[in-house]
Design a protein around this motif. Sequence first.
Motif, PDB file in Angstrom:
ATOM      1  N   THR A   1      47.717  30.136  77.201  1.00  0.00           N
ATOM      2  CA  THR A   1      48.918  29.399  77.325  1.00  0.00           C
ATOM      3  C   THR A   1      48.294  28.155  76.695  1.00  0.00           C
ATOM      4  N   TYR A   2      47.105  27.772  76.996  1.00  0.00           N
ATOM      5  CA  TYR A   2      46.413  26.468  76.250  1.00  0.00           C
ATOM      6  C   TYR A   2      45.771  26.974  74.987  1.00  0.00           C
ATOM      7  N   ASN A   3      46.493  27.208  74.029  1.00  0.00           N
ATOM      8  CA  ASN A   3      45.907  27.652  72.902  1.00  0.00           C
ATOM      9  C   ASN A   3      46.657  26.989  71.573  1.00  0.00           C
TER      10      ASN A   3
ATOM     11  N   VAL B   1      41.609  34.611  71.645  1.00  0.00           N
ATOM     12  CA  VAL B   1      40.723  34.734  73.265  1.00  0.00           C
ATOM     13  C   VAL B   1      39.740  35.768  73.153  1.00  0.00           C
ATOM     14  N   HIS B   2      38.513  35.246  73.474  1.00  0.00           N
ATOM     15  CA  HIS B   2      37.473  36.256  73.546  1.00  0.00           C
ATOM     16  C   HIS B   2      37.009  36.763  74.938  1.00  0.00           C
TER      17      HIS B   2
ATOM     18  N   VAL C   1      35.139  34.032  79.290  1.00  0.00           N
ATOM     19  CA  VAL C   1      36.656  33.808  78.538  1.00  0.00           C
ATOM     20  C   VAL C   1      36.408  32.484  77.756  1.00  0.00           C
ATOM     21  N   ARG C   2      36.387  32.838  76.325  1.00  0.00           N
ATOM     22  CA  ARG C   2      36.495  31.896  75.391  1.00  0.00           C
ATOM     23  C   ARG C   2      37.886  31.630  74.544  1.00  0.00           C
ATOM     24  N   ASN C   3      38.271  30.529  74.260  1.00  0.00           N
ATOM     25  CA  ASN C   3      39.599  30.429  73.250  1.00  0.00           C
ATOM     26  C   ASN C   3      39.504  29.414  72.296  1.00  0.00           C
ATOM     27  N   SER C   4      40.240  29.460  71.478  1.00  0.00           N
ATOM     28  CA  SER C   4      40.432  28.457  70.423  1.00  0.00           C
ATOM     29  C   SER C   4      41.543  27.228  70.954  1.00  0.00           C
ATOM     30  N   GLY C   5      41.632  26.400  70.255  1.00  0.00           N
ATOM     31  CA  GLY C   5      42.755  25.582  70.958  1.00  0.00           C
ATOM     32  C   GLY C   5      42.162  23.933  70.540  1.00  0.00           C
ATOM     33  N   PRO C   6      42.955  23.024  71.221  1.00  0.00           N
ATOM     34  CA  PRO C   6      42.471  21.925  70.883  1.00  0.00           C
ATOM     35  C   PRO C   6      41.089  21.278  71.478  1.00  0.00           C
ATOM     36  N   VAL C   7      40.360  20.119  71.001  1.00  0.00           N
ATOM     37  CA  VAL C   7      38.880  19.822  71.484  1.00  0.00           C
ATOM     38  C   VAL C   7      39.212  19.403  72.916  1.00  0.00           C
ATOM     39  N   VAL C   8      38.418  19.956  73.665  1.00  0.00           N
ATOM     40  CA  VAL C   8      38.213  19.376  75.119  1.00  0.00           C
ATOM     41  C   VAL C   8      37.105  18.296  75.400  1.00  0.00           C
ATOM     42  N   PRO C   9      37.488  17.239  75.846  1.00  0.00           N
ATOM     43  CA  PRO C   9      36.276  16.131  76.024  1.00  0.00           C
ATOM     44  C   PRO C   9      35.528  16.708  76.837  1.00  0.00           C
TER      45      PRO C   9
ATOM     46  N   GLY D   1      36.421  23.428  69.633  1.00  0.00           N
ATOM     47  CA  GLY D   1      37.675  23.337  70.164  1.00  0.00           C
ATOM     48  C   GLY D   1      37.909  24.571  71.387  1.00  0.00           C
ATOM     49  N   GLY D   2      38.893  24.147  72.283  1.00  0.00           N
ATOM     50  CA  GLY D   2      39.095  25.359  73.242  1.00  0.00           C
ATOM     51  C   GLY D   2      38.189  25.205  74.555  1.00  0.00           C
ATOM     52  N   LEU D   3      38.284  26.220  75.399  1.00  0.00           N
ATOM     53  CA  LEU D   3      37.449  25.932  76.437  1.00  0.00           C
ATOM     54  C   LEU D   3      36.443  27.214  76.712  1.00  0.00           C
ATOM     55  N   VAL D   4      35.358  27.228  77.273  1.00  0.00           N
ATOM     56  CA  VAL D   4      34.505  28.393  77.759  1.00  0.00           C
ATOM     57  C   VAL D   4      34.366  28.278  79.255  1.00  0.00           C
ATOM     58  N   VAL D   5      34.636  29.290  79.736  1.00  0.00           N
ATOM     59  CA  VAL D   5      34.628  29.471  81.149  1.00  0.00           C
ATOM     60  C   VAL D   5      33.951  30.757  81.548  1.00  0.00           C
ATOM     61  N   GLU D   6      32.691  30.444  82.328  1.00  0.00           N
ATOM     62  CA  GLU D   6      31.881  31.362  82.800  1.00  0.00           C
ATOM     63  C   GLU D   6      31.800  31.640  84.245  1.00  0.00           C
TER      64      GLU D   6
END
Length: 396
Positions: A300-302, A308-309, A320-328, A379-384
């Motif tokens: 969704t947020y891509n 999406v990896h 779970v990694r994804n591309s997308g806007p830069v997250v502060p 960019g995007g987010l990495v969730v572990e």
Amino acid sequence: MRRPRLSVRNRLTAMYGGLFLLAGLVLLLINYALVNGSLPDAAQFATTAVQGTRAEGLSYPVTPAIPVERTPSSLKIVAATQTALTDYRSATLSTLLVGSAVALLIAAALAVFFGWVMASRTLRPLHTITSTARKLEAGRLDRRINLDGPEDELKELADTFDGMLDRLGESFDSQKRFVANASHELRTPLAVQRTLIEVALADPEAGPGLRKLGEHLLLTNERSERMIEGLLVLARSDRGLPSRSPVRLDKVVRTVLTATAAQAEEAGIVVEPNLRARTVAGDPVLLERLVTNLVVNAITYNTRGGWVHVEISGDPALTVRNSGPVVPADAAATVFEPFRRLSTERTGNSRNAGLGLSIVRSVALAHDGEAAARPGPRGGLVVEIRLPPSGYSTHS
């Protein structure tokens, strides 16, 4: 620099031993002073013994002797007697000190040992309280200390702890009943509303304005249903797991990727799985919801044409990694808070309730694990997601 940890038992033992050693040293000094004062003075004793006189204040008997003149021979006798008495006095005091010191050390060692035993027996109820507290879970509050013994402070502490557990157990039972009732009471009217809206939209005489309003109400109704479902799942996972079973995490991920393939294709997102066999102990329904929320969130947020990896490994168990806007960087840690979004773009998505990653963290904690997020390098987010070893063997 962190100070080394010193247990209460060790501190009590050191205090007992130190106080006993201090009292022994005081007793040794008093004993030494008394013995030193009671021993005769060497010069006075030698002169008195040779000349056959009794000095004032002497408590020891002196055999009367014939008075002699102060000749060189008598002076030698006095000197020899004085030297012998001085050596005897020194040897006596030295023997007293050595013997008392050895006895004091032995007694101090015994005092430390018995102090350690007494401290262990005194603190045993505290270890029982700590052990019981560690075994408590949100879904298992049936353990109690039930401490037997005299009505002292430790017994009062244990009884207070048991009373607190009784109140917590009643609170969790009340919460379970509330969740069960809320699940029915909230879902039913929303289902009725959705049905009424769908019936109104199916009417051939419905005008464009009515259809537009109906579609907007359906979206609002769907978002409300998602929010209620998310809150119920969040409440369920916060209560902990009543039971656990072996779950193949890789199979759960494959099932979720198959279910979300159409959504990823519609959004133009390429999903890249890198899965290996991994078994965890937990609830399969909650784990499937965890994976679903992560994958749907990453899609969704891509950005269109992004990726999406999804990876399963040892530690962390799921990434779970994804591309997308830069997250502060300072905002990445807030994504697990309920109803928290990182940007206005996320706020504009009315189909989501803002509970997806909150549920992810709650489910991970319910499985004795943890969830962490950080910005991606481009960019995007990495969730572990870290999950403890299951203890079950993995088979295909």
